[in-house]
Design an enzyme around this catalytic site. Structure first.
Site, short mmCIF file in Angstrom:
data_model
loop_
_atom_site.label_atom_id
_atom_site.label_comp_id
_atom_site.label_asym_id
_atom_site.label_seq_id
_atom_site.Cartn_x
_atom_site.Cartn_y
_atom_site.Cartn_z
N ARG A 104 0.84 -1.19 0.00
CA ARG A 104 0.00 0.00 0.00
C ARG A 104 0.87 1.24 0.00
NH1 ARG A 104 -4.70 0.18 4.37
NH2 ARG A 104 -3.07 -0.38 5.82
N THR B 35 -1.29 7.39 -0.55
CA THR B 35 -2.57 7.27 -1.25
C THR B 35 -3.38 6.07 -0.79
OG1 THR B 35 -1.65 5.82 -2.94
CG2 THR B 35 -1.50 8.20 -3.34
N ASP C 132 -0.80 -4.61 12.80
CA ASP C 132 -0.26 -5.02 11.50
C ASP C 132 -0.05 -6.53 11.51
OD1 ASP C 132 1.68 -3.60 9.05
OD2 ASP C 132 1.84 -5.74 9.50
N1 URA Z 1 -3.22 -4.45 7.31
C1 URA Z 1 -2.93 -4.87 8.57
O1 URA Z 1 -2.02 -5.66 8.77
N2 URA Z 1 -3.70 -4.43 9.57
C2 URA Z 1 -4.70 -3.58 9.40
O2 URA Z 1 -5.38 -3.22 10.37
C3 URA Z 1 -4.99 -3.14 8.08
C4 URA Z 1 -4.22 -3.60 7.06
#
Ligand code: URA
Length: 215
Positions: free
Chosen positions: A110, A114, A206
């Site tokens: 990601r 953006t 995460d």
């Molecule tokens: N990716 C992740 O690892 N955790 C999140 O909360 C959103 C995306």
């Protein structure tokens, strides 16, 4: 308790074992090793749900007591496609249940500004048009990466695609429904919302960092 179904699109697996293990994973004090073990266990339970309606065919076999027409999975082989890197945490458990599945990988990160997906890797099994394709990623957050990953497997020929995750945000579910209404989603929970950084709240943080012990 019954699983909650929006039959076309979203299934939340409310099984107590899934919910219990998910709560242990959400706890920020869970160690990397227990997070990984729980993810592997939960992935088997979720795999059970995402494969619930696979077609069966009858095969004639002999039991020690005589012949029978026994149900076995019908022809089409499965393809599992992991969205790197966190998707790999779901693979092991599913492959234990479905060892003959072919496996592909899609690398998308990601863009932090953006939040849009940027592709850096794609290796998919052959003949996706003849397989049920299950995309796996623990977190369905904005839905941008997930929708892009579905685009990739469809471009490669996949016609029947399913999406398996541990946690989903309403924003991600809506994005997937808009982009790919034909792709059913199976998740362990539907959380409240995304924060300003695109993280699921309350979520579990995460997923990649927690399973690999990075950060
Ligand atoms: N990716 C992740 O690892 N955790 C999140 O909360 C959103 C995306």
């Amino acid at each position: 308790m019954q699983d909650r179904h929006d039959p076309d699109h979203l299934t939340i697996v409310t099984h107590p074992l899934v919910q219990h293990k998910l709560s242990l994973m959400r706890d920020k004090t869970a160690s990397t090793s227990s997070f990984r073990r729980l993810l592997r266990e939960i992935s088997m339970l979720l795999a059970y749900e995402v494969t619930r309606d696979l077609p069966l065919e009858a095969r004639r076999i002999e039991t020690p007591l005589g012949p029978m027409e026994a149900p076995v999975l019908a022809g089409r082989k499965l393809a599992l496609v992991s969205i790197l890197r966190a998707g790999n945490g779901l693979l092991d458990g599913i492959l234990e249940l479905i060892p003959a599945a072919r496996v592909g990988f899609v690398g998308l990160y990601r863009d932090p500004e953006t939040l849009q997906p940027v592709q850096y890797y794609c290796k998919l099994p052959a003949e996706l048009e003849n397989r049920v394709t299950i995309l796996v990623d623990p977190m369905l957050a904005t839905g941008n990466s997930s929708a892009a990953a579905v685009d990739l497997v469809k471009e490669a020929g996949a016609r029947e695609v399913r999406f398996l995750c541990l946690l989903a945000a309403p924003e991600g579910v809506a994005r997937m429904k808009a982009a790919h209404p034909d792709v059913p989603i199976v998740t362990g929970a539907l959380d409240s919302h995304l924060n300003d950084h695109g993280y699921i709240v309350p979520g579990l943080g995460d997923a990649g960092d927690r399973m690999f012990g990075t950060r």
